[in-house]
Scaffold this motif. Structure first.
Motif, PDB file in Angstrom:
ATOM      1  N   SER A 180       0.844  -1.183   0.000  1.00  0.00           N
ATOM      2  CA  SER A 180       0.000   0.000   0.000  1.00  0.00           C
ATOM      3  C   SER A 180       0.887   1.242   0.000  1.00  0.00           C
ATOM      4  O   SER A 180       2.039   1.198   0.438  1.00  0.00           O
ATOM      5  N   THR A 181       0.323   2.371  -0.465  1.00  0.00           N
ATOM      6  CA  THR A 181       1.122   3.585  -0.612  1.00  0.00           C
ATOM      7  C   THR A 181       0.434   4.772   0.052  1.00  0.00           C
ATOM      8  O   THR A 181      -0.794   4.859   0.086  1.00  0.00           O
ATOM      9  N   VAL A 182       1.263   5.694   0.545  1.00  0.00           N
ATOM     10  CA  VAL A 182       0.772   6.936   1.152  1.00  0.00           C
ATOM     11  C   VAL A 182       1.537   8.100   0.536  1.00  0.00           C
ATOM     12  O   VAL A 182       2.774   8.049   0.432  1.00  0.00           O
ATOM     13  N   ALA A 183       0.807   9.137   0.155  1.00  0.00           N
ATOM     14  CA  ALA A 183       1.423  10.363  -0.356  1.00  0.00           C
ATOM     15  C   ALA A 183       1.308  11.461   0.684  1.00  0.00           C
ATOM     16  O   ALA A 183       0.370  11.486   1.484  1.00  0.00           O
ATOM     17  N   VAL A 184       2.277  12.364   0.666  1.00  0.00           N
ATOM     18  CA  VAL A 184       2.137  13.647   1.358  1.00  0.00           C
ATOM     19  C   VAL A 184       2.177  14.719   0.280  1.00  0.00           C
ATOM     20  O   VAL A 184       2.866  14.577  -0.727  1.00  0.00           O
ATOM     21  N   TYR A 185       1.404  15.793   0.494  1.00  0.00           N
ATOM     22  CA  TYR A 185       1.330  16.794  -0.560  1.00  0.00           C
ATOM     23  C   TYR A 185       1.128  18.182   0.032  1.00  0.00           C
ATOM     24  O   TYR A 185       0.489  18.355   1.068  1.00  0.00           O
ATOM     25  N   SER A 186       1.698  19.166  -0.634  1.00  0.00           N
ATOM     26  CA  SER A 186       1.498  20.558  -0.255  1.00  0.00           C
ATOM     27  C   SER A 186       0.153  21.026  -0.780  1.00  0.00           C
ATOM     28  O   SER A 186      -0.463  20.384  -1.642  1.00  0.00           O
ATOM     29  N   SER A 187      -0.285  22.177  -0.312  1.00  0.00           N
ATOM     30  CA  SER A 187      -1.544  22.738  -0.805  1.00  0.00           C
ATOM     31  C   SER A 187      -1.474  23.005  -2.304  1.00  0.00           C
ATOM     32  O   SER A 187      -2.439  22.793  -3.035  1.00  0.00           O
ATOM     33  N   ALA A 188      -0.296  23.453  -2.779  1.00  0.00           N
ATOM     34  CA  ALA A 188      -0.130  23.731  -4.205  1.00  0.00           C
ATOM     35  C   ALA A 188      -0.206  22.467  -5.048  1.00  0.00           C
ATOM     36  O   ALA A 188      -0.512  22.529  -6.240  1.00  0.00           O
TER      37      ALA A 188
END
Length: 633
Positions: free
Chosen positions: A27-35
């Motif tokens: 399984s995978t998890v992303a982190v992301y900025s608002s942009a």
């Protein structure tokens, strides 16, 4: 084996790691900025956690937020990708302290290579050839030219070539300031600069049981601003001097053994034309250019990273290198305008089948000013270097890229350049050969005609009367388009006998999206796509982006004579003048940082600074007036 991997990164490398993780059933998890909320990598993960903010300092460089996101999402392993925190020993330790698996080298190995100054001392002690370090006070005229380098970080940040002793102090200050901004460490050092060096690196893979692979070499000599543009495996220089390979591999294995390395890493060397080589640095992470090694060995380096992190053993020897592979970095930038980054909406992005594309974007993606300007890596592989170069150039020519400007034409030009095809690819390539050629004027003119005819086809009345038709002779239809700073005016008339336009041109067919012209007896098809303020025309002659010129200028958009406007969104990092200062044309006045690059804003004319509308640290939008230089009284 861990079950869920968080990728502490964004864009194409996040998508690349997700691809292998999914294939392994993880399984995978992303982190992301608002942009980045609407970027493709976010949707491709099984779970995603927002890091509020836009800039790297607010988001992807916040180790505590990323570890918290991993725990909250149930991840039991973290892959750092490259850039950001991938070579940050503190982040690696924080991941381990949280009870998560760190998919990277040991913390001590990262620390030992974190300072280029200390790394060179370690490598020299291990028997790896190094260029002697010079402190700024030691540099004499006999040492010139020298390269000022940041001790921390990479990616070309904090690097300056100095050819005159009187420039040294100012360049050290500038490099130190840039390094401090990028890496939080302003330490710099000097070393002898090899103007025609070859950048050659060895891919390392090591397990937890003492096996160290040297998995082929790559050459990455064609660079702009010390950042790589074209990478290939194997190295043309090493192919010409095959005795180098064993020496390079031995030096790379010594480097890895000296610091107890585990995982994927790259040992970078600078070589001269005679095959002498010197240690540059060791990247304790996966490299952007890893696909060319994968394409020539059949390995999946991300899969090996995951296996090694889980404690698995490598076979005794790596597979051999077979054939050749070339990777080009497709950047949103304008090489003919000092590599100026481009931002905005990428309306269409399609690369034909037959090549590998590792991309962070898709149709509709926004290219923001906050991150690196790279859109994608395009990779071709085959039995020999010449064939691969032709295949890759053809794929780039046939690609549909609408929206932001890119370096696509430059890449095609490089791949067909006689010096490149001869393997003469040192770090001075652009200094020797230039940075490509402006668009061919004849191609622009016929593409502009196609754009005008497509526009006219979209305006036709329900009864099929040609647009602009008159029953008596009249003035031709006119439409103007801007390409860069050049305005092209299209003039044509539709008569009973057909199209009357510049040159021997006959209209065969026109619709709002497709125009077929016969030019000098040769039929050409032009695909036309119109967007707000932009028309993109693709044909076998090339791709041309046209900005329609409005017949009447909106007074609200006009700026005062002598105004310096921001060429892109970014952050003002330095202001070198005050109101009332006398300046000369070309004198640097302000410095902007955008997309990991520093840009100088210079005085357009001799005069006096009459207005100064920004200060250091201020965010500005494209087109914002930064200052106004008026005539001297």
């Amino acid at each position: 084996m861990f079950t869920t991997v968080l990728v502490a990164n964004r864009g194409e490398i996040a998508r690349r790691i997700f691809r292998t993780a999914r294939a392994l059933g993880l399984s995978t998890v992303a982190v992301y900025s608002s942009a980045d909320a609407r970027m493709p990598f976010v949707d491709e993960a099984d779970a995603a956690v927002e890091l509020p903010g836009n800039t790297p300092g607010e988001t992807y460089l916040r180790a505590e937020l990323i570890v918290e996101a991993a725990v909250r999402a149930g991840a039991d392993a973290v892959h750092p990708g490259y850039g950001f925190l991938s070579e940050n020993a503190g982040f690696a330790q924080a991941v381990i302290d949280a009870g998560l698996t760190w998919i990277g080298p040991p913390v001590d190995a990262i620390s030992s290579m974190g300072s280029k100054i200390e790394a060179k001392k370690l490598m020299a002690a291990a028997g790896v050839p190094v260029l002697a370090e010079l402190t700024p006070a030691e540099v004499s005229a006999d040492d010139l030219p020298v390269l000022v380098k940041a001790s921390a970080g990479g990616g070309g940040r904090g690097m300056r070539v100095v050819s005159r002793l009187e420039d040294l102090a100012a360049e050290i200050d500038a490099a130190s300031a840039e390094a401090l901004s990028a890496f939080g460490d302003g330490t710099v050092f000097c070393e002898r600069y090899l103007a025609a060096g070859r950048h050659i690196e060895v891919q390392i893979m090591a397990d937890q049981h003492g096996t160290i692979w040297a998995v082929g070499e790559r050459e990455c000599s064609i660079q702009r601003r010390h950042q790589k543009v074209v990478e290939e495996a194997p190295s043309p220089l090493v192919e010409r001097l095959p005795w180098m390979r064993a020496l390079l591999f031995d030096a790379a294995r010594k480097a890895a053994a000296a610091i107890g390395y585990v995982g994927a890493g790259t040992v970078e060397f600078l070589a001269d034309q005679d095959g002498n080589f010197y240690f540059l640095e060791m990247n304790t992470r996966l490299q952007v250019e890893h696909p060319v090694t994968e394409e020539t060995t059949g390995l999946d380096l991300v899969q090996l990273q995951l296996a090694v992190a889980a404690g698995e053993r490598l076979p005794a020897d790596p597979p051999p290198t077979v054939g050749h592979a070339i990777e080009v970095r497709l950047y949103a930038e304008d090489p003919l305008n000092d590599w100026q980054p481009q931002t905005g909406t990428l309306h269409r992005f399609q690369v034909p089948l037959g090549v590998r594309v590792d991309s962070g974007v898709e149709d509709g993606s926004e290219v923001s000013p906050y991150y690196d300007a790279m859109l994608a890596k395009v990779i071709a592989a085959g039995p020999d270097r010449g064939t691969v170069a032709r295949q890759l150039a053809a794929a780039l020519r046939r690609s549909t890229i609408h929206g932001t400007g890119t370096n696509r034409d430059l890449l095609v030009w490089i791949l067909g350049h006689p010096a490149f095809l001869a393997g003469e690819t040192d770090t001075g390539f652009f200094d020797k050969h230039g940075v490509g050629e402006p668009p061919d004027d004849a191609v622009v003119r016929v593409s502009a005609l196609a754009a005008a005819l497509a526009d006219a086809a979209g305006r036709q009345a329900p009864v099929r009367v040609p647009s602009g038709w008159r029953n008596l002779s009249s003035q031709p239809q006119r439409k103007s388009y801007r390409v860069g700073e050049v305005v092209h005016e299209v003039a044509y008339r539709m008569t009973r006998d057909g199209l009357v336009a510049e040159g021997n041109t006959r209209l065969v067919e026109s619709t709002p999206t497709r125009v077929v012209l016969e030019v000098d007896g040769v039929r050409r098809v032009f695909d036309v796509a119109a967007y707000d303020g932009l028309v993109c025309v693709d044909s076998a002659l090339g791709s041309v982006s046209l900005a329609p010129v409005e017949r009447f200028t909106d007074p609200a958009r006009q700026v005062a004579v002598g105004s310096l406007v921001a060429p892109m969104p970014g952050t003002v990092i330095r202001v070198g003048v005050q109101i009332g200062d006398k300046v000369t044309q070309g004198q640097p006045l302000l410095w902007l940082e955008a997309m990991k690059m520093e840009h100088t804003i210079a005085a357009p004319v001799d005069g006096v600074v009459g207005e100064l509308k920004v200060e250091a640290g201020q965010q500005v939008e494209v087109g914002a007036v930064l200052a106004v230089v008026g005539e001297q009284a």
